[in-house]
Enzyme design. Sequence first.
Site, mmCIF file in Angstrom:
data_model
loop_
_atom_site.group_PDB
_atom_site.id
_atom_site.type_symbol
_atom_site.label_atom_id
_atom_site.label_comp_id
_atom_site.label_asym_id
_atom_site.label_seq_id
_atom_site.Cartn_x
_atom_site.Cartn_y
_atom_site.Cartn_z
ATOM 1 N N GLY A 91 82.269 32.373 34.771
ATOM 2 C CA GLY A 91 81.605 32.593 33.491
ATOM 3 C C GLY A 91 80.421 31.660 33.344
ATOM 4 O O GLY A 91 79.894 31.137 34.320
ATOM 5 N N ARG A 92 80.009 31.433 32.100
ATOM 6 C CA ARG A 92 78.860 30.564 31.870
ATOM 7 C C ARG A 92 79.248 29.100 31.723
ATOM 8 O O ARG A 92 78.386 28.223 31.765
ATOM 9 C CB ARG A 92 78.069 31.037 30.656
ATOM 10 C CG ARG A 92 77.229 32.260 30.995
ATOM 11 C CD ARG A 92 76.147 32.522 29.983
ATOM 12 N NE ARG A 92 76.700 32.994 28.732
ATOM 13 C CZ ARG A 92 76.387 32.505 27.544
ATOM 14 N NH1 ARG A 92 75.545 31.512 27.421
ATOM 15 N NH2 ARG A 92 76.937 33.009 26.470
ATOM 16 N N GLU A 95 78.024 26.303 34.461
ATOM 17 C CA GLU A 95 76.635 25.850 34.583
ATOM 18 C C GLU A 95 76.364 24.590 33.767
ATOM 19 O O GLU A 95 75.512 23.793 34.127
ATOM 20 C CB GLU A 95 75.650 26.965 34.221
ATOM 21 C CG GLU A 95 75.449 27.210 32.760
ATOM 22 C CD GLU A 95 74.446 28.319 32.472
ATOM 23 O OE1 GLU A 95 73.927 28.957 33.409
ATOM 24 O OE2 GLU A 95 74.188 28.557 31.281
ATOM 25 N N CYS A 121 84.193 33.005 41.117
ATOM 26 C CA CYS A 121 82.915 33.411 40.544
ATOM 27 C C CYS A 121 81.951 32.226 40.434
ATOM 28 O O CYS A 121 81.635 31.574 41.420
ATOM 29 C CB CYS A 121 83.188 34.078 39.194
ATOM 30 S SG CYS A 121 81.931 35.240 38.660
ATOM 31 N N HIS A 122 81.496 31.911 39.215
ATOM 32 C CA HIS A 122 80.540 30.831 39.002
ATOM 33 C C HIS A 122 81.169 29.441 39.085
ATOM 34 O O HIS A 122 80.471 28.433 38.955
ATOM 35 C CB HIS A 122 79.849 30.993 37.643
ATOM 36 C CG HIS A 122 78.863 32.122 37.602
ATOM 37 N ND1 HIS A 122 79.258 33.434 37.567
ATOM 38 C CD2 HIS A 122 77.507 32.129 37.584
ATOM 39 C CE1 HIS A 122 78.180 34.217 37.522
ATOM 40 N NE2 HIS A 122 77.107 33.436 37.537
ATOM 41 N N TYR A 141 80.529 34.335 43.123
ATOM 42 C CA TYR A 141 79.703 35.453 42.707
ATOM 43 C C TYR A 141 78.407 35.387 43.523
ATOM 44 O O TYR A 141 77.864 34.289 43.722
ATOM 45 C CB TYR A 141 79.417 35.364 41.198
ATOM 46 C CG TYR A 141 78.718 36.586 40.664
ATOM 47 C CD1 TYR A 141 79.366 37.813 40.632
ATOM 48 C CD2 TYR A 141 77.398 36.517 40.230
ATOM 49 C CE1 TYR A 141 78.726 38.943 40.171
ATOM 50 C CE2 TYR A 141 76.750 37.643 39.761
ATOM 51 C CZ TYR A 141 77.418 38.862 39.739
ATOM 52 O OH TYR A 141 76.775 39.984 39.293
#
Length: 195
Positions: A91-92, A95, A121-122, A141
């Site tokens: 997800g976000r 980051e 993923c992320h 990802y």
Amino acid sequence: MNMSNKKLLLLAGDFTEDYETMVPFQALTMLGYEVHAVCPEKKSGDSVKTAIHDFEGDQTYTEKPGHNFALNYDFDKVQVDDYAGLVIPGGRGPEYLRLNERVIEIVQAFNNAGKPIASVCHGAQILAAAGVLEGRECSAYPACGPDVKMAGGRYMDIPVDQAHVQGNLVTAPAWPAHPAWLSAFAKLLGAEISI
């Protein structure tokens, strides 16, 4: 099932991917683990907002509001020695979680101890920032492939429903890989699953 250490740590943050946070939390709890879900600057009883990432034929994933996910442990109380393994959803969240020094220290400590780390993923953005991918193979990802390479790792371009294991790292491209990813992580933890 080897349950000598029944605690796992799950690193979450606002706009963590809904499935990649909820499903591992529930599945690992179902296996008998006590999963501590934490977020920097938040305490037990607080929650994070999640986002649902889907693949609907666009050039990248779409994002929709997800559920609120309740945290059940204080980030400031985390002691790596208490845990058998680490889960890093995508997800976000990753980051900006990777900007937190304590998050980086936690990931490095798990890796240095050779404890199983499951990243999807992320989540690879956190692994890259922690400097634990040098000379390692890592799925993520596809948009995070450059992060893996810049961190000295080898990006593993595998089908979206598959997982990759190298040493203590279990990585996968996205939530469609949950069956393969969580099964591989459970095996590294020493859990025996019989169907």
